[in-house]
Design a protein around this motif. Sequence first.
Motif, PDB file in Angstrom:
ATOM      1  N   VAL A  87       1.627  -1.458  -0.071  1.00 34.93           N
ATOM      2  CA  VAL A  87      -0.223  -0.202   0.059  1.00 34.93           C
ATOM      3  C   VAL A  87       0.997   1.262  -0.019  1.00 34.93           C
ATOM      4  N   PHE A  88       0.433   2.005  -1.434  1.00 30.03           N
ATOM      5  CA  PHE A  88       1.603   3.449  -0.984  1.00 30.03           C
ATOM      6  C   PHE A  88       0.716   4.688  -0.369  1.00 30.03           C
ATOM      7  N   PRO A  89      -0.474   5.195  -0.373  1.00 26.53           N
ATOM      8  CA  PRO A  89      -0.771   5.984   0.605  1.00 26.53           C
ATOM      9  C   PRO A  89      -1.210   5.436   1.859  1.00 26.53           C
ATOM     10  N   ALA A  90      -0.757   6.466   2.988  1.00 24.74           N
ATOM     11  CA  ALA A  90      -1.124   6.124   4.491  1.00 24.74           C
ATOM     12  C   ALA A  90      -3.088   6.259   4.379  1.00 24.74           C
ATOM     13  N   SER A  91      -3.492   6.844   3.527  1.00 25.56           N
ATOM     14  CA  SER A  91      -4.580   6.619   3.289  1.00 25.56           C
ATOM     15  C   SER A  91      -5.202   5.650   3.250  1.00 25.56           C
ATOM     16  N   LEU A  92      -4.850   4.833   2.110  1.00 27.16           N
ATOM     17  CA  LEU A  92      -5.307   3.461   2.017  1.00 27.16           C
ATOM     18  C   LEU A  92      -4.944   2.429   2.602  1.00 27.16           C
ATOM     19  N   LYS A 124       0.256  -9.411  -4.032  1.00 26.89           N
ATOM     20  CA  LYS A 124      -0.628 -10.095  -4.718  1.00 26.89           C
ATOM     21  C   LYS A 124      -1.311  -8.427  -4.784  1.00 26.89           C
ATOM     22  N   LEU A 125      -1.339  -8.173  -4.650  1.00 30.57           N
ATOM     23  CA  LEU A 125      -2.028  -6.506  -4.678  1.00 30.57           C
ATOM     24  C   LEU A 125      -1.638  -5.575  -4.176  1.00 30.57           C
ATOM     25  N   ILE A 126      -1.459  -4.347  -4.397  1.00 28.70           N
ATOM     26  CA  ILE A 126      -1.431  -3.182  -5.314  1.00 28.70           C
ATOM     27  C   ILE A 126      -1.751  -2.292  -4.642  1.00 28.70           C
ATOM     28  N   LEU A 127      -2.003  -1.260  -4.062  1.00 27.90           N
ATOM     29  CA  LEU A 127      -2.754  -0.405  -3.884  1.00 27.90           C
ATOM     30  C   LEU A 127      -2.571   1.048  -3.822  1.00 27.90           C
ATOM     31  N   LEU A 154      -4.685  -1.928  -7.792  1.00 28.11           N
ATOM     32  CA  LEU A 154      -6.047  -1.283  -7.503  1.00 28.11           C
ATOM     33  C   LEU A 154      -5.442   0.357  -7.416  1.00 28.11           C
ATOM     34  N   LEU A 155      -5.816   0.999  -7.902  1.00 31.30           N
ATOM     35  CA  LEU A 155      -5.427   2.654  -8.276  1.00 31.30           C
ATOM     36  C   LEU A 155      -7.464   3.582  -7.956  1.00 31.30           C
ATOM     37  N   MET A 173     -14.560  -1.208  -2.034  1.00 24.34           N
ATOM     38  CA  MET A 173     -14.104  -2.405  -3.597  1.00 24.34           C
ATOM     39  C   MET A 173     -12.862  -2.481  -2.432  1.00 24.34           C
ATOM     40  N   ILE A 174     -11.750  -1.762  -1.512  1.00 21.99           N
ATOM     41  CA  ILE A 174     -10.924  -2.685  -1.026  1.00 21.99           C
ATOM     42  C   ILE A 174     -11.520  -3.448  -0.297  1.00 21.99           C
ATOM     43  N   ALA A 175     -12.069  -3.551   0.458  1.00 20.32           N
ATOM     44  CA  ALA A 175     -12.678  -4.992   1.244  1.00 20.32           C
ATOM     45  C   ALA A 175     -13.145  -6.402   0.500  1.00 20.32           C
ATOM     46  N   GLU A 176     -13.515  -5.749  -0.691  1.00 23.71           N
ATOM     47  CA  GLU A 176     -13.937  -7.247  -1.513  1.00 23.71           C
ATOM     48  C   GLU A 176     -12.444  -7.179  -2.584  1.00 23.71           C
TER      49      GLU A 176
END
Length: 291
Positions: free
Chosen positions: A4-9, A65-68, A93-94, A109-112
């Motif tokens: 996860v790049f941003p702290a918010s996400l 497996k997932l990059i946000l 996921l952007l 969407m993040i939860a899914e």
Amino acid sequence: MIAVFPASLAEIVKLVGKGDEIAGVNEEIRLDYCLPELRDRPAIGRYLKRTKKTYWDVLGKIRPKLILDFRVENLHSSGELYSFAERIGAEVLLLDFLTVEDLVEGSRMIAEKTGGDFSKLGEFYGKHLSRIKETSEPLEEKPKVVMLYRGINVVTGTNVISDAVEKAHAESLGKRLRTERKVYPLKKEDFIRRFGDADHLFLLTSVLTKGEKLEAIRDGMLDSPEWRKVKAVDEGNVHIAGSALDRESFMRWSPRLIPGIYQIGRLVHGRDFPDWRKPAKELYRLCGVEG
């Protein structure tokens, strides 16, 4: 595993119950009040300094497996990120939040995507957005507001913080700037010409601009005959609000923006709007950082 790049996400990932699966974060995470358990995770990028950087080698070792990330191109281009993800077999996921509703849907969407549980966070959103709407509807006055980062960088209408102003029954004048940019720099003369009718100015902190610095900037504005051509300055309605990562920062692209709406409303409408501290406390309990 998730990068996860941003702290918010990262805050959202934690709030849907998948914080333990975060394997890589930005260096800014160490400053995030909501995420103390992530401070020792491998750093995959740097926002904190004016020279920003992506640590591709670290990201390659993690092999998430997932990059946000946000769709805003800051550390890297979306093309770079997609190419890298394809090489290691990761999904990207952007996200882009233009409105508070986008924030809610993005959280879902993040939860899914992560297999998380949206229910508690969704309940928090729903309860408070309903209360904010009920509070706002009887109000007649709709003050004109401009949000500013240091250097006269105006929050525009494509920024979710602008929609938070609208949710607080105020008019976000940043919408006057016809641009896709989230923040737009202006010269002082241009700002005064465009936004002289503003009723309230908000000076926003960041990880690079502390509140003490903004207090000095505000004092200079209030003492300046030129700045007093702006109605908000002339009437003393220049507020400092947090957009950093400490406990008092709510102007964020994260669930913190919910208490942020209350804070905007309280500062522009007074006691007609509920205080923001109670919903902030509730959110921090959900984050597990306060009892």
